[in-house]
Design a protein around this motif. Structure first.
Motif, short mmCIF file in Angstrom:
data_model
loop_
_atom_site.label_atom_id
_atom_site.label_comp_id
_atom_site.label_asym_id
_atom_site.label_seq_id
_atom_site.Cartn_x
_atom_site.Cartn_y
_atom_site.Cartn_z
N HIS A 258 -5.13 -0.19 9.53
CA HIS A 258 -4.00 0.01 8.63
C HIS A 258 -2.98 0.98 9.22
N THR B 244 -2.50 4.78 8.28
CA THR B 244 -3.70 5.60 8.10
C THR B 244 -4.79 5.33 9.12
N ASP C 283 0.84 -1.19 0.00
CA ASP C 283 0.00 0.00 0.00
C ASP C 283 0.88 1.25 0.00
N THR D 179 0.05 -6.23 3.32
CA THR D 179 -0.87 -5.17 3.75
C THR D 179 -1.27 -5.36 5.21
N TYR E 257 -3.70 4.03 -1.30
CA TYR E 257 -4.62 3.49 -0.31
C TYR E 257 -5.76 4.46 -0.08
N THR E 258 -6.96 3.90 0.15
CA THR E 258 -8.15 4.70 0.40
C THR E 258 -8.69 4.33 1.78
N GLY F 178 -9.51 0.57 1.81
CA GLY F 178 -8.57 -0.41 1.26
C GLY F 178 -7.82 0.17 0.08
N PRO F 179 -7.05 -0.64 -0.63
CA PRO F 179 -6.32 -0.12 -1.78
C PRO F 179 -7.26 0.34 -2.88
N CYS G 157 2.33 2.79 3.52
CA CYS G 157 2.29 1.55 4.28
C CYS G 157 3.32 1.61 5.40
N LEU H 259 -10.16 -2.14 6.12
CA LEU H 259 -10.53 -2.76 4.85
C LEU H 259 -12.02 -3.11 4.85
#
Length: 467
Positions: free
Chosen positions: A255, A258, A203, A250, A226-227, A230-231, A206, A262
């Motif tokens: 995450h 961030t 990501d 990942t 990345y959002t 998720g990616p 990451c 997910l």
């Protein structure tokens, strides 16, 4: 090691640089045949005489040797592994290990809002001391004196399997291997599945230690934006189709950096793409115990077929009691266990016994509940304090310790980190986490390390100076 001459832009030098680069990355190892003169000339669109001269110069340096009628072969021994090129011009402030080095240096008064762990005062020291006293009275000398079993303590592996079941991940203790830490788990997986030059998807941003481990294995690292769920799935699919990565590494739950989670829809799509392109997914779940409610897990949807799940107690219990784990297919666990023995013997039976004690007496459950509550109480006030400085959250996490924030216009996070370090405040600049270097205006903050209001003053001064 042979000293590398000053590099030029001539075609001969370009050919030499290509071979040097492949040797440095271990794509070519001692005894390996390098591309033929004809093949290299066609690849680089240069004349055969240019390639012959380049190979002759490399032979004069001792890097390759010619064998009549056979071609040229790598002659020099492997260079020591380096995580950064010797001539790297990378800003040390965004070196992935910079924040960790600064956070771990001795300091009596330093503040660490950029570090990735909880304060000592938050950790269950009394529970660990009770467990140590219990072990000392137990009289089982094997725990103190002998090697552990190859796969690790069976009781602890059984407890880990039960805990994974609570997150929807079905696995027996035979599918769990104990490691020294989460980072050690990733290193073993890379040793087991990667060859030098393989592509690995991560990501962007990451966890920065993914970068450093993959560099050590000479992998080609490709980042996917990345959002908050998720990616970016379009970019993810495009990267997989174009790059044919061996692995995708990942965090699914909470995450890093961030704090995002997910979504189930993204998890299903990731697994469909991975299956279609024979890609293995490594799911780092070391922050999962900070969740209030379990988020979707790739390992749960996949059933540990092509997903490898790793975890650790370093962030939630103790950085000194080193114990992580890998959960995977039984045949992969067998190979990983052999690799574990070959590179570091078995995991610590003492660490395993301590963990079994705190996991079974209820103290660990009570501890993580307190931590979740403390983080929840602090999240809003910390967001407000940062917002007052013009530092806005990219996403408001539902749980966990991290906030990924955008700095005010005109502020580069590396510059802010350097200014803060002069005041003994360690921050985590965004590009330490970004493979593509696109997070210069972002910074990761650790909610649990933000209690001291001096941090606000240092940030305010840095922002004012840069704006």
């Amino acid at each position: 090691m042979v000293r590398t001459p000053v590099r030029t832009t001539s075609k001969v030098a370009q050919v030499m640089d290509v071979i040097r680069h492949r040797v440095e990355r271990r794509q070519l190892t001692p005894g390996a045949r390098i591309p033929s003169v004809r093949a290299m000339a066609e690849t680089l669109t240069v004349s055969k005489s240019t390639v012959v001269e380049a190979y002759d110069r490399l032979a004069a340096e001792g890097l390759v040797e010619g064998r009549p009628g056979s071609g040229f072969y790598v002659a020099a021994p492997l260079a020591p592994l380096r995580l950064l090129p010797a001539d790297s011009q990378t800003d040390p402030t965004v070196d992935p290990l910079w924040t960790m080095r600064q956070s771990l240096r001795p300091s009596g008064t330093g503040l660490r809002p950029g570090c990735g762990w909880l304060p000592e005062s938050w950790m269950p020291e009394d529970a660990l001391r009770r467990a140590l006293r219990t072990l000392a009275r137990d009289g089982r000398a094997a725990t103190l004196l002998e090697y552990g079993s190859p796969q690790g303590d069976e009781t602890l592996r059984t407890l880990i399997a039960r805990r994974m079941a609570d997150q929807g991940v079905e696995a027996g203790p035979d599918q769990v291997l104990l490691t020294d830490s989460g980072s050690h788990a990733i290193d073993l997986i890379c040793r087991f599945l990667l060859e030098s030059g393989d592509t690995v998807l991560v990501d962007d941003p990451c966890y920065f230690n993914f970068h450093t481990v993959l560099r050590a294995h000479r992998a080609k690292v490709v980042g996917v934006p990345y959002t908050p769920t998720g990616p970016d799935l379009t970019a993810f699919r495009t990267a997989v189709e174009a790059q044919r990565p061996r692995l995708y590494i990942t965090n699914a739950a909470l995450h890093n950096p961030t704090g995002a989670t997910l979504s189930a829809a993204a998890a299903h799509r990731i697994l469909k793409i991975a299956e279609a392109h024979d890609m293995v997914v490594v799911e780092d779940d070391i922050f999962g115990d900070f969740e209030a409610e379990p988020a979707p897990r790739l390992a749960a949807f996949d059933g540990l077929d092509r997903v490898i799940r790793i975890g650790s107690f370093s962030k939630t219990l103790s950085a000194s009691v080193r114990c992580g784990h890998i959960a995977a297919r039984s045949d992969w666990i067998a190979g990983l266990t052999d690799l574990r023995l070959a590179t570091g013997m078995a995991s610590s039976p003492l660490a395993a016994a301590l963990l079994v004690s705190v996991l079974t007496d209820g103290s660990y459950r009570r501890h993580v509940e307190r931590v979740r509550a403390q983080l929840a109480r602090r999240r809003g006030p910390v967001l407000d304090r940062l917002g007052a400085l013009g530092i806005d959250a990219w996403h408001v996490p539902s749980a966990g310790m991290f906030l990924w924030c955008r700095l005010p216009p005109g502020c580069d996070s590396a510059d802010v980190a350097r200014i803060a370090l002069a005041e003994d405040v360690v921050l985590a600049p965004g590009n330490a986490f970004s493979v593509g270097g696109g997070a210069a205006d972002f910074m990761r903050f650790n909610i649990s390390q933000m209690d001291d209001r001096r941090i606000d003053g240092v940030l305010a001064e840095a922002v004012a100076r840069l704006r």
